[in-house]
Design a protein around this motif. Structure first.
Motif, short mmCIF file in Angstrom:
data_model
loop_
_atom_site.label_atom_id
_atom_site.label_comp_id
_atom_site.label_asym_id
_atom_site.label_seq_id
_atom_site.Cartn_x
_atom_site.Cartn_y
_atom_site.Cartn_z
N ARG A 11 -3.17 -0.69 -0.33
CA ARG A 11 -2.13 0.25 -0.75
C ARG A 11 -1.97 1.27 0.36
O ARG A 11 -2.91 1.96 0.71
CB ARG A 11 -2.52 0.96 -2.05
N TRP A 12 -0.79 1.30 0.94
CA TRP A 12 -0.49 2.23 2.01
C TRP A 12 0.66 3.13 1.57
O TRP A 12 1.66 2.66 1.04
CB TRP A 12 -0.06 1.49 3.27
N LEU A 13 0.52 4.40 1.81
CA LEU A 13 1.59 5.36 1.55
C LEU A 13 2.18 5.76 2.88
O LEU A 13 1.47 6.24 3.77
CB LEU A 13 1.05 6.59 0.81
N ASP A 37 8.28 -4.45 7.51
CA ASP A 37 7.21 -5.21 8.16
C ASP A 37 5.83 -4.69 7.76
O ASP A 37 4.90 -5.47 7.55
CB ASP A 37 7.36 -5.19 9.68
N LEU A 38 5.68 -3.38 7.68
CA LEU A 38 4.40 -2.83 7.22
C LEU A 38 4.11 -3.26 5.78
O LEU A 38 2.97 -3.56 5.43
CB LEU A 38 4.40 -1.30 7.33
N HIS A 39 5.14 -3.30 4.97
CA HIS A 39 4.99 -3.74 3.58
C HIS A 39 4.50 -5.19 3.53
O HIS A 39 3.58 -5.52 2.79
CB HIS A 39 6.33 -3.58 2.86
N ALA A 91 13.28 -5.05 0.18
CA ALA A 91 12.04 -5.71 0.63
C ALA A 91 10.92 -5.55 -0.39
O ALA A 91 9.84 -6.10 -0.21
CB ALA A 91 11.61 -5.14 1.98
N GLY A 92 11.17 -4.78 -1.45
CA GLY A 92 10.16 -4.60 -2.50
C GLY A 92 9.31 -3.36 -2.36
O GLY A 92 8.35 -3.18 -3.12
N VAL A 93 9.65 -2.50 -1.43
CA VAL A 93 8.92 -1.25 -1.24
C VAL A 93 9.33 -0.25 -2.32
O VAL A 93 10.52 -0.11 -2.62
CB VAL A 93 9.20 -0.65 0.16
N THR A 94 8.36 0.43 -2.90
CA THR A 94 8.65 1.51 -3.84
C THR A 94 9.02 2.75 -3.04
O THR A 94 8.29 3.14 -2.12
CB THR A 94 7.42 1.81 -4.72
N VAL A 95 10.17 3.34 -3.34
CA VAL A 95 10.62 4.55 -2.64
C VAL A 95 10.55 5.71 -3.63
O VAL A 95 11.12 5.65 -4.72
CB VAL A 95 12.05 4.39 -2.08
N LEU A 96 9.84 6.76 -3.20
CA LEU A 96 9.60 7.93 -4.05
C LEU A 96 10.20 9.18 -3.43
O LEU A 96 10.18 9.34 -2.20
CB LEU A 96 8.09 8.17 -4.20
N VAL A 97 10.73 10.06 -4.26
CA VAL A 97 11.15 11.40 -3.84
C VAL A 97 10.65 12.38 -4.89
O VAL A 97 10.63 12.07 -6.08
CB VAL A 97 12.68 11.54 -3.67
#
Length: 138
Positions: A11-13, A37-39, A91-97
């Motif tokens: 798990r990377w933030l 790519d990191l994901h 790409a399936g990355v969760t984006v948070l604000v």
């Protein structure tokens, strides 16, 4: 099964705070270019947090942005951060604000949030840090 090792995905933030449209030298990419790519390399375990001015990347604009004019030359190939956030989401990355950063953009910003972007409570990001193996600033 006893003794079985269960492999959890990393798990990377990834945190982006600076809003930077790009420049003539980097017309082909922006700082979000590397996120999918990191994901993938983390086994699908990246979350992206947009903070401060970078929250604007996740908000649709009211009017189209005009191309940049330098002298007699028009540059219309600069990166579009909103399109990059859409690619990151695809790409399936969760984006948070965080809600306070979104509210700082004005009362209609929440209504113009890109589909799929998640709003979290104030200071919610800091509370989540211990659940990540790595925290990176882009």
């Amino acid at each position: 099964m006893p003794g079985e090792v269960i492999q959890e995905r990393a798990r990377w933030l990834l945190i982006m705070e600076k809003a930077y449209r790009g420049s003539v030298e980097t017309q082909f990419a922006d700082a979000l270019y590397v996120v999918p790519d990191l994901h993938r390399q983390s086994g699908g375990g990246c979350d992206l947090a947009l903070r401060g001015p970078a929250v604007g990347y996740a908000v649709r604009t009211v009017a189209p942005q005009p191309p940049l004019r330098l002298g007699g030359r028009t540059l219309d190939t600069l990166p579009d951060p909103r399109a990059s956030v859409t690619k990151v989401l695809d790409a399936g990355v969760t984006v948070l604000v965080e809600e306070p950063d979104l509210a700082a953009l004005g009362r209609t910003a929440a209504d113009r949030l890109l589909p799929g972007v998640q709003v979290i409570e104030p200071y919610g990001l800091a509370a989540r840090w211990p659940s990540y193996e790595q925290v990176w600033f882009l």
